[in-house]
Design a protein around this motif. Structure first.
Motif, short mmCIF file in Angstrom:
data_model
loop_
_atom_site.label_atom_id
_atom_site.label_comp_id
_atom_site.label_asym_id
_atom_site.label_seq_id
_atom_site.Cartn_x
_atom_site.Cartn_y
_atom_site.Cartn_z
N ASN A 151 0.83 -1.21 0.00
CA ASN A 151 0.00 0.00 0.00
C ASN A 151 0.86 1.26 0.00
N ASP A 152 2.00 1.20 0.72
CA ASP A 152 2.93 2.33 0.71
C ASP A 152 3.44 2.59 -0.71
N ILE A 153 3.78 1.51 -1.41
CA ILE A 153 4.31 1.64 -2.77
C ILE A 153 3.23 2.18 -3.71
N LEU A 154 2.00 1.71 -3.54
CA LEU A 154 0.91 2.21 -4.37
C LEU A 154 0.67 3.70 -4.15
N ASP A 155 0.71 4.12 -2.89
CA ASP A 155 0.54 5.56 -2.59
C ASP A 155 1.66 6.37 -3.22
N ILE A 167 12.97 5.24 -12.20
CA ILE A 167 12.87 5.35 -10.75
C ILE A 167 12.47 4.01 -10.15
N TYR A 168 11.47 3.38 -10.77
CA TYR A 168 11.00 2.06 -10.30
C TYR A 168 12.14 1.04 -10.32
N CYS A 169 12.89 1.00 -11.40
CA CYS A 169 14.00 0.04 -11.52
C CYS A 169 15.07 0.30 -10.46
N GLY A 170 15.33 1.58 -10.17
CA GLY A 170 16.31 1.92 -9.14
C GLY A 170 15.88 1.45 -7.77
N PHE A 171 14.60 1.66 -7.45
CA PHE A 171 14.05 1.24 -6.15
C PHE A 171 14.05 -0.29 -6.07
N THR A 172 13.68 -0.96 -7.15
CA THR A 172 13.66 -2.42 -7.18
C THR A 172 15.05 -2.99 -6.95
N ALA A 173 16.05 -2.40 -7.59
CA ALA A 173 17.43 -2.88 -7.43
C ALA A 173 17.89 -2.71 -5.98
N LEU A 174 17.51 -1.60 -5.34
CA LEU A 174 17.86 -1.38 -3.94
C LEU A 174 17.26 -2.46 -3.05
N MET A 175 15.98 -2.78 -3.26
CA MET A 175 15.32 -3.79 -2.44
C MET A 175 15.87 -5.19 -2.72
N ASN A 176 16.22 -5.47 -3.96
CA ASN A 176 16.83 -6.77 -4.28
C ASN A 176 18.17 -6.93 -3.56
N TYR A 177 18.90 -5.82 -3.46
CA TYR A 177 20.15 -5.85 -2.69
C TYR A 177 19.87 -6.18 -1.23
N GLY A 178 18.80 -5.61 -0.66
CA GLY A 178 18.41 -5.90 0.71
C GLY A 178 18.06 -7.36 0.91
N ILE A 179 17.40 -7.96 -0.08
CA ILE A 179 17.05 -9.38 0.01
C ILE A 179 18.32 -10.24 -0.03
N LYS A 180 19.24 -9.88 -0.89
CA LYS A 180 20.44 -10.69 -1.10
C LYS A 180 21.40 -10.64 0.07
N GLU A 237 11.07 -9.78 1.33
CA GLU A 237 10.46 -9.68 0.01
C GLU A 237 10.68 -8.30 -0.58
N ASN A 238 10.52 -8.23 -1.89
CA ASN A 238 10.64 -6.96 -2.60
C ASN A 238 9.23 -6.47 -2.92
N VAL A 239 8.71 -5.60 -2.06
CA VAL A 239 7.34 -5.12 -2.24
C VAL A 239 7.23 -4.22 -3.47
N VAL A 240 8.33 -3.64 -3.91
CA VAL A 240 8.30 -2.76 -5.08
C VAL A 240 8.01 -3.58 -6.34
N SER A 241 8.77 -4.66 -6.53
CA SER A 241 8.53 -5.51 -7.70
C SER A 241 7.21 -6.26 -7.57
N LYS A 242 6.77 -6.50 -6.35
CA LYS A 242 5.49 -7.16 -6.13
C LYS A 242 4.34 -6.30 -6.66
N VAL A 243 4.43 -5.00 -6.44
CA VAL A 243 3.42 -4.08 -6.97
C VAL A 243 3.53 -3.96 -8.49
N ASN A 259 5.70 -2.29 -12.09
CA ASN A 259 6.13 -1.01 -12.65
C ASN A 259 4.92 -0.09 -12.88
N PHE A 260 5.22 1.17 -13.13
CA PHE A 260 4.20 2.13 -13.49
C PHE A 260 3.53 1.70 -14.80
#
Length: 427
Positions: free
Chosen positions: A149-153, A171-184, A190-196, A198-199
């Protein structure tokens, strides 16, 4: 009904709207729920809203709470009424998704990680979109606490801005890459950005601006500077990227085999503010690395990808143009084979090239195009002359033929005609 705080509340300010948000997760006798409020005018008001909600379940000793204290941590504990009359923490470190790193902290680790692995221009591009569009909204939140919901907002807010789909996608790809780094590396679940996802692209495909042969000839005929005659002809007839052309030295031009070697590019973007790099000396201004001489800052770096290392055959007319131009350059007292073809000791700046291109287009009475559109014009020239798409792809230095087809499929008018001819049966 009793209330058990699982984590929170957190009070964060959206740095774009300046409004305050509240988030907390709690458990009642029934089930686990989430408390969320957005768009609150002040932090004090946000705390009062939380206390009003909390007071519906537990008795609060308001003498223990000062909503005027600016730091959440200073009144992190409040006395609540339960069977032990214990102190109930507002934040539970054992939250299932909490990883103990805010997005700000994760970003700093990620920046250090990619700085060791990517070229400085790529690092700068990746960091810029996170710093400008992710950190203001999510910087103070634990990376594991962000919800879909945060990502949707967040996406809804960016959709209300003037940014085009291509930039929002970046922007979306940059945020996704950051979260993937956090997972790794940092136990993000989970990566809530990729779950939601792209625009959504609601834009019509913009027509690619190119110069036809006739338009190029008109521009070429009005150029009164041999350097720019040579450069613009090179970009149009060779299809190289601008950075590849500006990094070219005379050593890379083989007049015997009539070809040029593409083995480097030029970059002027530092990885990040404060980025430190080893600065090359004045001895060889076209050597690999960062150069900072006489106020000119640039980096000679590798080409975009492995496929970008290539040798491109020169057309006869361009061979003659380059030979004539080299004769003029050799008359300069400081000429050397490692001089830049387009600029001499120092490479031309992109701004200067763009300005000159616009001037010549206006003078010739043809439409303005970007410098990179000369590369598209070259691809169009080859395709419309019936050249094999594989050869076009190799000449452009694309990583695979799919990239070429995705970019230039609309430039194949003859293909559509061939299809119609094949199915135009007599009925």
């Amino acid at each position: 009904m009793s209330l058990n705080i699982i984590w929170g509340p957190t009070f964060t300010q959206d740095k774009t709207t300046k409004k305050w948000n509240i988030r907390a997760k709690y458990q009642t006798d029934e089930k686990i729920k989430e408390f969320r409020k957005r768009g609150i005018d002040s932090k004090k008001e946000a705390k009062l809203i939380w206390l009003d909600f909390y007071g519906q379940f537990e008795s609060i000793d308001l003498n223990k709470v000062d909503v005027n204290i600016p730091s959440v941590e200073q009144f992190e504990l409040i006395k609540v009424k339960d069977s032990r009359n214990a102190i109930q923490p507002w934040f539970n470190q054992n939250s299932q998704k909490h990883i103990g790193l805010t997005i700000n902290e994760l970003y700093e680790l990620y920046k250090n990680y990619i700085t060791q692995r990517l070229k400085s221009g790529s690092v700068r591009s990746a960091c810029d979109v996170i710093r400008k569009f992710v950190l203001p909204t999510f910087g103070d939140l634990d990376a594991g606490e962000i919800t879909t919901n945060d990502i949707l907002d967040w996406q809804n807010f960016l959709n209300s801005t003037k940014y085009k789909y291509k930039y929002k996608s970046k922007i979306y790809c940059g945020f996704t890459a950051l979260m993937n780094y956090g997972i790794k590396f940092h136990n993000l679940s989970e990566n809530v950005v990729s779950k939601v996802g792209n625009f959504k692209n609601n834009e019509q495909r913009r027509e690619m601006l190119i110069w036809s042969e006739d338009e190029f000839q008109k521009v070429y005929s009005v150029i009164n500077d041999q350097l720019y005659q040579c450069l613009i002809a090179f970009l149009y007839l060779m299809g190289t990227r601008e950075g590849e052309a500006l990094a070219l030295t005379w050593r890379d031009v083989d007049f015997i085999r009539e070809e040029v070697k593409i083995n480097k590019s030029i970059n002027r973007k530092r990885a990040e503010k404060g980025y430190k790099a080893e600065i090359m000396g004045f001895e060889n201004l076209s050597a690999m690395g960062w150069h900072n001489v006489c106020g000119r800052k640039y980096e000679i770096t590798t080409p975009k990808n492995k496929a970008s290392y290539r040798q491109i055959v020169l057309p006869k007319n361009l061979v003659n143009i380059l030979k004539e131009y080299k004769v003029i350059c050799e008359q300069e007292y400081d000429f050397a084979e490692n001089n830049f073809v387009f600029g001499g000791k120092f490479p031309l700046s992109s701004q200067t090239v763009r300005r000159r291109l616009n001037e010549y287009a206006d003078k010739a009475g043809v439409k303005r195009i970007r410098v990179h559109d000369l590369r598209h014009s070259h691809a169009s020239l080859l395709i419309n002359k019936g050249q094999n798409i594989l050869i076009v792809s190799q000449r452009l230095g694309h990583s695979d033929i799919t990239q070429t087809l995705n970019t230039y499929s609309h430039l194949f008018p003859n293909v559509q005609k061939q299809i119609i001819d094949a199915i135009d049966l007599e009925l």
